[in-house]
Design an enzyme around this catalytic site. Structure first.
Site, PDB file in Angstrom:
ATOM      1  N   GLY A 248      -2.346  -1.571  -8.899  1.00  0.00           N
ATOM      2  CA  GLY A 248      -1.760  -0.306  -9.342  1.00  0.00           C
ATOM      3  C   GLY A 248      -2.881   0.683  -9.653  1.00  0.00           C
ATOM      4  O   GLY A 248      -4.007   0.560  -9.148  1.00  0.00           O
ATOM      5  N   SER A 249      -2.571   1.632 -10.507  1.00  0.00           N
ATOM      6  CA  SER A 249      -3.520   2.708 -10.777  1.00  0.00           C
ATOM      7  C   SER A 249      -4.680   2.211 -11.650  1.00  0.00           C
ATOM      8  O   SER A 249      -4.560   1.217 -12.375  1.00  0.00           O
ATOM      9  CB  SER A 249      -2.799   3.849 -11.492  1.00  0.00           C
ATOM     10  N   THR A 250      -5.761   2.951 -11.594  1.00  0.00           N
ATOM     11  CA  THR A 250      -6.947   2.588 -12.364  1.00  0.00           C
ATOM     12  C   THR A 250      -6.665   2.683 -13.863  1.00  0.00           C
ATOM     13  O   THR A 250      -7.134   1.855 -14.651  1.00  0.00           O
ATOM     14  CB  THR A 250      -8.112   3.513 -11.955  1.00  0.00           C
TER      15      THR A 250
ATOM     16  N   VAL B 149      -3.815   2.186 -15.567  1.00  0.00           N
ATOM     17  CA  VAL B 149      -3.072   1.013 -16.067  1.00  0.00           C
ATOM     18  C   VAL B 149      -3.942  -0.243 -15.918  1.00  0.00           C
ATOM     19  O   VAL B 149      -3.983  -1.101 -16.812  1.00  0.00           O
ATOM     20  CB  VAL B 149      -1.719   0.868 -15.337  1.00  0.00           C
ATOM     21  N   GLY B 150      -4.655  -0.331 -14.803  1.00  0.00           N
ATOM     22  CA  GLY B 150      -5.511  -1.508 -14.571  1.00  0.00           C
ATOM     23  C   GLY B 150      -6.545  -1.675 -15.663  1.00  0.00           C
ATOM     24  O   GLY B 150      -6.792  -2.793 -16.149  1.00  0.00           O
TER      25      GLY B 150
ATOM     26  N   GLU C 267      -6.601  -4.751  -8.526  1.00  0.00           N
ATOM     27  CA  GLU C 267      -6.710  -3.939  -7.299  1.00  0.00           C
ATOM     28  C   GLU C 267      -6.211  -2.555  -7.675  1.00  0.00           C
ATOM     29  O   GLU C 267      -5.027  -2.376  -7.939  1.00  0.00           O
ATOM     30  CB  GLU C 267      -5.846  -4.530  -6.173  1.00  0.00           C
TER      31      GLU C 267
ATOM     32  N   CYS D 111      -3.565   2.922  -1.149  1.00  0.00           N
ATOM     33  CA  CYS D 111      -4.830   2.884  -1.910  1.00  0.00           C
ATOM     34  C   CYS D 111      -6.029   3.128  -1.014  1.00  0.00           C
ATOM     35  O   CYS D 111      -7.050   3.644  -1.453  1.00  0.00           O
ATOM     36  CB  CYS D 111      -4.969   1.538  -2.614  1.00  0.00           C
TER      37      CYS D 111
HETATM   38  P1  NAP Z   1       0.994   2.237 -11.612  1.00  0.00           P
HETATM   39  O1  NAP Z   1       1.706   3.391 -12.164  1.00  0.00           O
HETATM   40  O2  NAP Z   1      -0.328   1.871 -12.165  1.00  0.00           O
HETATM   41  O3  NAP Z   1       1.987   0.995 -11.702  1.00  0.00           O
HETATM   42  C1  NAP Z   1       1.629  -0.279 -11.221  1.00  0.00           C
HETATM   43  C2  NAP Z   1       2.422  -1.343 -11.947  1.00  0.00           C
HETATM   44  O4  NAP Z   1       1.971  -1.405 -13.293  1.00  0.00           O
HETATM   45  C3  NAP Z   1       3.921  -1.032 -12.002  1.00  0.00           C
HETATM   46  O5  NAP Z   1       4.642  -2.218 -11.907  1.00  0.00           O
HETATM   47  C4  NAP Z   1       4.053  -0.425 -13.370  1.00  0.00           C
HETATM   48  O6  NAP Z   1       5.352  -0.481 -13.903  1.00  0.00           O
HETATM   49  C5  NAP Z   1       3.104  -1.312 -14.153  1.00  0.00           C
HETATM   50  N1  NAP Z   1       2.705  -0.793 -15.460  1.00  0.00           N
HETATM   51  C6  NAP Z   1       2.751   0.466 -15.929  1.00  0.00           C
HETATM   52  N2  NAP Z   1       2.297   0.514 -17.204  1.00  0.00           N
HETATM   53  C7  NAP Z   1       1.973  -0.751 -17.544  1.00  0.00           C
HETATM   54  C8  NAP Z   1       1.438  -1.371 -18.716  1.00  0.00           C
HETATM   55  N3  NAP Z   1       1.165  -0.663 -19.826  1.00  0.00           N
HETATM   56  N4  NAP Z   1       1.208  -2.705 -18.695  1.00  0.00           N
HETATM   57  C9  NAP Z   1       1.471  -3.434 -17.579  1.00  0.00           C
HETATM   58  N5  NAP Z   1       1.989  -2.905 -16.457  1.00  0.00           N
HETATM   59  C10 NAP Z   1       2.218  -1.587 -16.425  1.00  0.00           C
HETATM   60  O7  NAP Z   1       0.778   2.407 -10.013  1.00  0.00           O
HETATM   61  P2  NAP Z   1       1.831   2.897  -8.926  1.00  0.00           P
HETATM   62  O8  NAP Z   1       2.048   4.364  -9.072  1.00  0.00           O
HETATM   63  O9  NAP Z   1       3.010   1.989  -8.882  1.00  0.00           O
HETATM   64  O10 NAP Z   1       0.997   2.606  -7.589  1.00  0.00           O
HETATM   65  C11 NAP Z   1       0.035   3.497  -7.091  1.00  0.00           C
HETATM   66  C12 NAP Z   1      -1.363   3.050  -7.488  1.00  0.00           C
HETATM   67  O11 NAP Z   1      -1.612   1.715  -7.038  1.00  0.00           O
HETATM   68  C13 NAP Z   1      -2.434   3.904  -6.831  1.00  0.00           C
HETATM   69  O12 NAP Z   1      -3.447   4.157  -7.769  1.00  0.00           O
HETATM   70  C14 NAP Z   1      -2.953   3.020  -5.698  1.00  0.00           C
HETATM   71  O13 NAP Z   1      -4.262   3.320  -5.292  1.00  0.00           O
HETATM   72  C15 NAP Z   1      -2.856   1.667  -6.342  1.00  0.00           C
HETATM   73  N6  NAP Z   1      -2.820   0.611  -5.332  1.00  0.00           N
HETATM   74  C16 NAP Z   1      -3.930  -0.154  -5.173  1.00  0.00           C
HETATM   75  C17 NAP Z   1      -3.952  -1.119  -4.174  1.00  0.00           C
HETATM   76  C18 NAP Z   1      -5.173  -1.971  -3.955  1.00  0.00           C
HETATM   77  O14 NAP Z   1      -5.046  -3.007  -3.307  1.00  0.00           O
HETATM   78  N7  NAP Z   1      -6.330  -1.593  -4.451  1.00  0.00           N
HETATM   79  C19 NAP Z   1      -2.826  -1.325  -3.368  1.00  0.00           C
HETATM   80  C20 NAP Z   1      -1.694  -0.538  -3.589  1.00  0.00           C
HETATM   81  C21 NAP Z   1      -1.702   0.439  -4.583  1.00  0.00           C
HETATM   82  P3  NAP Z   1       6.292   0.851 -13.802  1.00  0.00           P
HETATM   83  O15 NAP Z   1       6.589   1.035 -12.347  1.00  0.00           O
HETATM   84  O16 NAP Z   1       7.474   0.487 -14.609  1.00  0.00           O
HETATM   85  O17 NAP Z   1       5.496   1.981 -14.384  1.00  0.00           O
END
Ligand code: NAP
Length: 479
Positions: free
Chosen positions: A228-230, A232-233, A250, A284
């Site tokens: 997910g996003s940096t 949250v990561g 990731e 990503c």
């Molecule tokens: P996100 O907003 O960071 O959400 C990712 C996951 O984390 C979702 O299931 C989200 O739940 C959950 N989450 C949110 N807050 C949390 C917390 N406090 N504790 C634990 N989990 C939490 O990312 P996204 O918008 O879904 O995806 C886009 C991002 O993912 C981009 O930054 C992209 O670059 C990255 N990405 C990276 C890769 C890689 O392999 N490097 C691959 C795909 C995507 P909710 O949906 O309920 O908020």
């Protein structure tokens, strides 16, 4: 269309659906209601983790051949039901059908690659100081692994975050993106049909913001795999450090595609078009920074603008469509705010910058400077920035001017230059004369810096998801 109501998947059954404790899943094309899903609570997380923990001891002892069979069967079922999964990806997250087909095919390949893991989880016999002693090491699965996945490739990621732990003998609790619970629930049913025992794979739907922390910090969770996003990561990295959990991350990217003066310009244009605009830039690995050497810059920009303008937008079920909708209102506003900030600070919009409904047209900016948000933040939309550089050294320095480090591509006919870039780019993955968006299930996939920590892949799974145990057998007392 029949509307789906999703419960959670805990210990081999779908929990009952209570409309009073649910959330809406919208079709991003027009924000119409697509499905409703159970809004998970801390109690649901606890129930799912306990189910996974309860299943672990027997599951960890399952013969490798059984796990191999379950994973192969899962691949076969996904192949059989591919069209159904593709339709969910179209309606739930706005995937153009082309991207949905690519995603399902990649997910099948990942399951097949994972099926090769169980027989590879091998130990070692070790040299020992005492002749009458046998010294060996074995790898043991670690326990319950929590997977947290993003909206953009929800099937590939749900499978990567489950098939690899299951292959190595661990059990799983998945928290899918709030935007994509339906595909995760459908996967849980597929795994059950394939024969995985109850409790091996569990899904809790809901808001990561509300139930992410209870999952990550649950005492029975031994490891967290996050995509997910940096932002949250990094939050999860902190919690895992504090609570002593293993973690792989990731995260986002600000990926460079470099076109040197001697490059095949047509090939570079095709690659830049695919890399910048596939799935409307919500990948990503999308190329959001393109650096071109001055002597070919004008030719490149003209051809790139033509190619990007001709991308088909709209009807997601038309195989020619490349550009679909942006996932939600928050993300649409983020794209707009990045564009507005760039324009206010002097960037030029070469093409695009406008919207048709929830679809943003492919957008190319020039004149981007380092005071602009778009220079250093991930936009996650169909927007890329082209910058002219004088020398290959300038290109390398500019590409490395970011805290992200996921992937980069370099186009050149000079193998020495290509290898120099491959060595010196601060990223986890480099492609020479190829697109930035590439993944295969067996490679060490991942980034450095703000893009990631640890790797995905078949060998990486064995490394990350098992722990060593050292065993000796002393034979001296028998003689
Ligand atoms: P996100 O907003 O960071 O959400 C990712 C996951 O984390 C979702 O299931 C989200 O739940 C959950 N989450 C949110 N807050 C949390 C917390 N406090 N504790 C634990 N989990 C939490 O990312 P996204 O918008 O879904 O995806 C886009 C991002 O993912 C981009 O930054 C992209 O670059 C990255 N990405 C990276 C890769 C890689 O392999 N490097 C691959 C795909 C995507 P909710 O949906 O309920 O908020």
């Amino acid at each position: 269309m029949k509307r789906t109501n999703c419960g959670h998947w805990i210990d081999g059954i779908e929990t009952s659906f209570d409309p009073q404790a649910s959330f809406d899943v919208l079709n991003p094309l027009d924000d119409s209601l697509y499905a409703r899903a159970a809004r998970g609570t801390e109690d649901d997380i606890d129930a799912a983790v306990r189910a996974a923990h309860g299943a672990f001891a027997d599951y960890a002892d399952s013969p490798p051949g059984r796990r191999e069979t379950w994973l192969i069967k899962s691949a076969e079922l996904l192949e059989r039901d591919a069209a159904e999964f593709e339709q969910v990806l179209v309606d739930e997250i706005g995937s153009p059908i082309q991207k949905a087909k690519y995603e399902v095919a990649a997910a099948i390949e990942t399951l097949r690659a994972a099926a090769g893991i169980p027989r590879q989880v091998a130990g070692q016999s070790l040299p020992t100081g005492t002749a009458a002693r046998l010294s060996i090491s074995v790898r043991k699965p670690i326990g319950v692994i929590a997977g947290i996945t993003p909206f953009n490739v929800p099937l590939i990621k749900a499978i990567k975050h489950s098939a690899m732990p299951l292959a190595t003998g661990n059990t799983v609790v998945l928290l899918p993106s709030e935007e994509a619970p339906v595909i995760a629930l459908r996967l849980a049913k597929l795994y059950a049909q394939a024969g995985f025992p109850n409790g091996a794979f569990n899904v809790v739907c809901g808001s990561g913001y509300d139930i992410g922390d209870p999952l990550v910090t649950h005492p029975h969770v031994r490891m967290v795999t996050f995509t997910g996003s940096t932002k949250v990561g990094n939050h999860i990295r902190g919690l895992c450090g504090k609570h002593g959990k293993r973690v792989t991350l990731e995260m986002g990217g600000k990926n460079a595609l470099i076109v040197l003066a001697d490059a095949d310009v047509d090939a570079a244009v095709r690659a830049a078009t695919f890399s910048s605009f596939m799935f409307q830039g919500q990948i990503c690995m999308s190329a959001s920074r393109i650096f071109v050497q001055r002597t070919i810059a004008q030719r490149f920009l003209q051809a790139f603008s033509r190619a990007a303008s001709s991308l088909v937008m709209g009807d997601l079920r038309d195989p020619k469509t490349v550009i679909g909708p942006i996932i939600n209102e928050k993300q649409r506003q983020r794209i707009d705010s990045h564009l507005q900030d760039a324009v206010d600070k002097g960037a030029n919009v070469v093409i695009g910058g406008d919207w048709d409904g929830n679809c943003c047209r492919p957008t190319i900016l020039t004149g981007v400077t380092d005071d602009m948000l778009i220079h250093h933040e991930e936009t996650f939309g169909p927007v890329t920035c082209v910058s002219v550089v004088e020398t290959s050294e300038d290109a390398l320095a500019a590409a490395n001017q970011t805290s992200f480090g996921l992937v980069a591509s370099v186009f050149t006919a000079d193998i020495d230059a290509a290898l120099r870039f491959a060595q010196q780019l601060n990223v986890g993955m480099v492609h020479i004369n190829g697109v930035t968006i590439q993944q295969e299930p067996h490679v060490p996939f991942g980034g450095v810096g703000d893009s990631g920590f640890g790797r995905e892949g078949t060998n990486a799974a064995i490394e990350e998801m098992t722990e060593w145990k050292w065993i000796t057998i002393d034979q001296s007392r028998r003689s």
